[in-house]
Design a protein around this motif. Structure first.
Motif, PDB file in Angstrom:
ATOM      1  N   THR A  65       0.717  -1.089   0.119  1.00 62.10           N
ATOM      2  CA  THR A  65      -0.230  -0.173   0.128  1.00 62.10           C
ATOM      3  C   THR A  65       0.806   0.917   0.074  1.00 62.10           C
ATOM      4  N   TRP A  66       1.787   1.269   0.826  1.00 69.93           N
ATOM      5  CA  TRP A  66       2.860   2.404   0.719  1.00 69.93           C
ATOM      6  C   TRP A  66       3.552   3.077  -0.450  1.00 69.93           C
ATOM      7  N   ILE A  67       3.820   1.856  -1.505  1.00 69.21           N
ATOM      8  CA  ILE A  67       4.282   2.094  -2.977  1.00 69.21           C
ATOM      9  C   ILE A  67       2.760   2.664  -3.591  1.00 69.21           C
ATOM     10  N   VAL A  68       1.931   2.229  -3.548  1.00 63.67           N
ATOM     11  CA  VAL A  68       0.777   2.685  -4.211  1.00 63.67           C
ATOM     12  C   VAL A  68       0.381   4.082  -4.038  1.00 63.67           C
ATOM     13  N   GLY A  69       0.274   4.241  -2.584  1.00 60.42           N
ATOM     14  CA  GLY A  69       0.120   5.472  -1.827  1.00 60.42           C
ATOM     15  C   GLY A  69       1.165   6.747  -2.467  1.00 60.42           C
ATOM     16  N   ALA A  70       2.276   6.129  -2.470  1.00 62.36           N
ATOM     17  CA  ALA A  70       3.358   7.154  -2.897  1.00 62.36           C
ATOM     18  C   ALA A  70       3.221   7.558  -4.383  1.00 62.36           C
ATOM     19  N   ASN A  71       3.073   6.379  -5.050  1.00 56.46           N
ATOM     20  CA  ASN A  71       2.863   6.522  -6.737  1.00 56.46           C
ATOM     21  C   ASN A  71       1.904   7.660  -6.830  1.00 56.46           C
ATOM     22  N   PHE A  72       0.704   7.584  -6.193  1.00 58.80           N
ATOM     23  CA  PHE A  72      -0.518   8.291  -6.496  1.00 58.80           C
ATOM     24  C   PHE A  72      -0.373   9.910  -5.766  1.00 58.80           C
ATOM     25  N   GLY A  73       0.338   9.942  -4.502  1.00 58.04           N
ATOM     26  CA  GLY A  73       0.594  11.280  -4.293  1.00 58.04           C
ATOM     27  C   GLY A  73       1.360  11.780  -4.925  1.00 58.04           C
ATOM     28  N   LEU A  74       2.684  11.257  -5.407  1.00 56.14           N
ATOM     29  CA  LEU A  74       3.821  12.240  -6.193  1.00 56.14           C
ATOM     30  C   LEU A  74       3.048  12.484  -7.585  1.00 56.14           C
ATOM     31  N   MET A  75       2.369  11.601  -8.176  1.00 55.97           N
ATOM     32  CA  MET A  75       1.954  11.985  -9.546  1.00 55.97           C
ATOM     33  C   MET A  75       0.960  13.176  -9.459  1.00 55.97           C
ATOM     34  N   ASN A  76      -0.058  13.146  -8.484  1.00 55.23           N
ATOM     35  CA  ASN A  76      -0.916  14.004  -8.213  1.00 55.23           C
ATOM     36  C   ASN A  76      -0.116  15.504  -7.963  1.00 55.23           C
ATOM     37  N   LEU A  77       0.812  15.202  -7.086  1.00 55.90           N
ATOM     38  CA  LEU A  77       1.342  16.580  -6.537  1.00 55.90           C
ATOM     39  C   LEU A  77       2.123  17.193  -8.120  1.00 55.90           C
ATOM     40  N   GLY A  78       2.733  16.259  -8.752  1.00 59.43           N
ATOM     41  CA  GLY A  78       3.554  16.813  -9.975  1.00 59.43           C
ATOM     42  C   GLY A  78       2.694  17.334 -10.901  1.00 59.43           C
ATOM     43  N   VAL A  79       1.281  16.652 -11.108  1.00 60.59           N
ATOM     44  CA  VAL A  79       0.422  17.127 -12.129  1.00 60.59           C
ATOM     45  C   VAL A  79      -0.219  18.550 -11.561  1.00 60.59           C
ATOM     46  N   CYS A  80      -0.363  18.715 -10.345  1.00 56.40           N
ATOM     47  CA  CYS A  80      -1.288  19.764 -10.103  1.00 56.40           C
ATOM     48  C   CYS A  80      -0.296  21.152  -9.944  1.00 56.40           C
ATOM     49  N   LEU A  81       0.934  20.797  -9.816  1.00 56.38           N
ATOM     50  CA  LEU A  81       2.132  21.981 -10.094  1.00 56.38           C
ATOM     51  C   LEU A  81       2.460  22.394 -11.387  1.00 56.38           C
ATOM     52  N   LEU A  82       2.751  21.105 -12.108  1.00 58.16           N
ATOM     53  CA  LEU A  82       3.308  21.214 -13.492  1.00 58.16           C
ATOM     54  C   LEU A  82       2.157  21.842 -14.457  1.00 58.16           C
TER      55      LEU A  82
END
Length: 141
Positions: A65-82
């Motif tokens: 779960t921690w890999i899936v959560g990290a994947n989701f959080g990091l991708m969304n942070l990047g999209v929301c900033l980029l």
């Protein structure tokens, strides 16, 4: 099944709705200066998150779960900033120096998100390899 695939697909739906509205705005205004930002939002936000959600639904069920959560959080942070930074830069509403830190954080976040996804895929591949090797030993014995 885990809720994670639904979360990935929900985020992807959110991003494609914004992307479609952005595309409609460009079409109506006949101003396509921000089209690279629109493309990044659609590809990183909709396509990538949809593929990741599909992977976790079909093949990544045993991913920690921690890999899936990290994947989701990091991708969304990047999209929301980029995506907004690209919009502001390409529409010439800000000076490039003003958005460079946002780009740096967004790009690194996207990269780390893809690394987390790669770790999930490789982990799944390793689990599958071990399962097949175990079943082969049982079949031989």
């Amino acid at each position: 099944m885990s809720r994670w695939p639904y979360v990935f697909f929900a985020a992807a739906c959110f991003y494609i709705m914004i992307g479609v509205c952005w595309g409609m705005y460009m079409g109506i205004s006949h101003d396509h200066a921000t089209s690279p930002g629109h493309a990044h939002l659609n590809l990183l936000g909709f396509v990538s998150l949809s593929i990741m959600g599909g992977f976790y639904a079909l093949l990544g069920k045993e991913t920690p779960t921690w890999i899936v959560g990290a994947n989701f959080g990091l991708m969304n942070l990047g999209v929301c900033l980029l995506a907004p930074a690209l919009f502001l830069l390409l529409s010439q509403r800000v000076e490039p120096a003003q958005v460079v830190p946002v780009f740096m954080i967004g790009e690194v976040s996207i990269l780390l998100g893809f690394l987390a996804f790669g770790a999930a895929v490789i982990g799944g591949l390793r689990r599958t390899g071990r399962a097949k090797a175990g079943s082969l030993k049982v079949a031989i014995a």
